[in-house]
Design an enzyme around this catalytic site. Structure first.
Site, PDB file in Angstrom:
ATOM      1  N   GLU A   2       4.548  -0.508   1.458  1.00  0.00           N
ATOM      2  CA  GLU A   2       4.761  -0.755   0.026  1.00  0.00           C
ATOM      3  C   GLU A   2       4.841  -2.240  -0.315  1.00  0.00           C
ATOM      4  O   GLU A   2       5.068  -2.590  -1.461  1.00  0.00           O
ATOM      5  CB  GLU A   2       6.056  -0.102  -0.484  1.00  0.00           C
ATOM      6  CG  GLU A   2       6.198   1.371  -0.243  1.00  0.00           C
ATOM      7  CD  GLU A   2       7.562   1.909  -0.691  1.00  0.00           C
ATOM      8  OE1 GLU A   2       8.375   1.118  -1.247  1.00  0.00           O
ATOM      9  OE2 GLU A   2       7.820   3.095  -0.489  1.00  0.00           O
ATOM     10  N   GLU A  11       0.819  -1.209   0.000  1.00  0.00           N
ATOM     11  CA  GLU A  11       0.000   0.000   0.000  1.00  0.00           C
ATOM     12  C   GLU A  11       0.856   1.264   0.000  1.00  0.00           C
ATOM     13  O   GLU A  11       2.035   1.236   0.321  1.00  0.00           O
ATOM     14  CB  GLU A  11      -0.911   0.016   1.226  1.00  0.00           C
ATOM     15  CG  GLU A  11      -0.271  -0.448   2.527  1.00  0.00           C
ATOM     16  CD  GLU A  11       0.889   0.366   3.011  1.00  0.00           C
ATOM     17  OE1 GLU A  11       0.804   1.611   2.906  1.00  0.00           O
ATOM     18  OE2 GLU A  11       1.866  -0.197   3.504  1.00  0.00           O
TER      19      GLU A  11
END
Length: 364
Positions: free
Chosen positions: A331, A190
């Site tokens: 991430e 994310e």
């Protein structure tokens, strides 16, 4: 589940989560026969029993998930879901919301941490925009924007029922698409300024734990801002009082978090192993498990984040992280870092000699 009984959404007559609309297909049972064959294979290798530790468990579980004697996990995907959060207006992050859009462009250039780590693991990085403020969406990013950022959940629900359903369905369908392309190992990641606040609020709603014990510094906020962040979460939960995991997602969640929930649900439907990252990825997995308990069998914990809620959620899921490196980047960086351990587990089981190869009896 530890939720408050008073529920403003139920009082309004909104029933959420009763119809399993996210099921494009049923989640298959693990292949227990293949698991047992893998367990016997691991036991027959020329090493002391259990000496490869968690690598042995990885191989056994992958065999049950994929239904393959030697799981083919050459195709791996990292899916970075992006979205902005209205609660960032409350001063809970060290960075402005423009950073979300800038990082999306950084992912496309292959210059973010997750790009470097995914390349080492020979994994494809996919970037999807479910709710950033950036317009237009850069070419190369999957444009599945539900809306431009969530609402400020300190004042009103972050999303509507319809918006959450749309975002979850994006993740489910993307997982199905990747599974159809032969991907067998997926890492949901994310990017979204304000999303550690959202994830900490969701963790508090899911576990009933004290907000102070769950909420960390995220992007590196000051002591003063940390106190503010915790108070914002307390006020929001007191305002909304969500009655189940889906309602918590509506009240204090994020579009990218909802997308990751869908990725986990879809991955399990497609017999894909899903490698969780840090706090935000794991809270999405915990919500998916609340929705479909069978999802848990398809989950792996990549690492232990420095965010305090992460350990609590992993304990709740009864999953042990493979790596402890005090990371808190997001991430899917930690998940990408763990990918080579999965390759190693399969390679060892496939290539090592057995006791029979050496003319020796297997250990008792």
């Amino acid at each position: 589940m530890l939720f408050k009984t008073k529920n403003i959404y139920r009082k309004r007559g909104i029933a959420v989560g009763e119809k399993k609309w996210w099921r494009l297909r049923e989640i298959p049972d693990l292949d227990v026969e293949m698991e047992e064959a893998a367990r016997k294979r691991v036991r027959s290798l020329t090493k002391p029993v259990g000496s490869l530790g968690m690598l042995e468990e990885i191989f056994i579980r992958l065999a049950g998930i994929t239904g393959e004697t030697i799981p083919d996990i050459r195709k791996k995907a990292v899916v970075v879901m992006c979205g902005d959060h209205g609660v960032a207006q409350a001063g809970v992050s060290a960075y402005p919301q423009e950073v979300t859009g800038l990082m999306m462009e950084n992912f496309l250039r292959g210059k973010a941490a997750v790009n470097v780590l995914a390349e080492l693991a020979r994994a494809t990085v996919i970037v999807a925009d479910l709710g950033s403020l950036l317009e237009p969406v850069p070419e190369g990013v999957i444009d599945c924007k539900v809306r431009k950022g969530t609402r400020n959940f300190l004042e009103e629900p972050a999303m509507t029922v319809s918006e959450v359903i749309q975002a979850v369905e994006v993740g489910v369908r993307l997982a199905h698409q990747l599974g159809g392309q032969g991907v067998r190992l997926i890492a949901p990641g994310e990017m979204g300024i304000g999303n550690t606040t959202s994830a900490s609020a969701l963790a508090a709603a899911l576990t009933g734990k004290d907000v102070g014990a769950l909420t960390g510094r995220g992007t590196g906020i000051t002591d003063e801002n940390l106190v503010r962040k915790q108070e914002v979460i307390r006020q929001a939960l007191a305002l909304h009082q969500p009655g189940n995991a889906m309602e918590a997602l509506i009240c204090v969640g994020g579009l990218e978090i909802a997308g990751m929930v869908g990725l986990y649900l879809g991955a399990a439907q497609m017999r894909m192993a899903a490698v969780m990252d840090g706090l935000i990825s794991t809270v999405a997995a915990a919500i998916a498990v609340e929705m479909e308990p069978e999802v848990k069998s398809y989950l792996f914990a990549s690492h232990l984040s420095a965010e305090p809620a992460h350990r609590i959620l992993l304990n709740r899921l009864q999953l042990t992280p493979l790596i402890t490196a005090e990371m808190r980047l997001g991430e899917a960086s930690g998940a990408s870092l763990a990918f080579p351990l999965f390759d190693a587990a399969v390679a060892l089981a496939e290539r090592m000699a057995t006791f029979a190869d050496l003319g020796l009896p297997e250990p008792d």
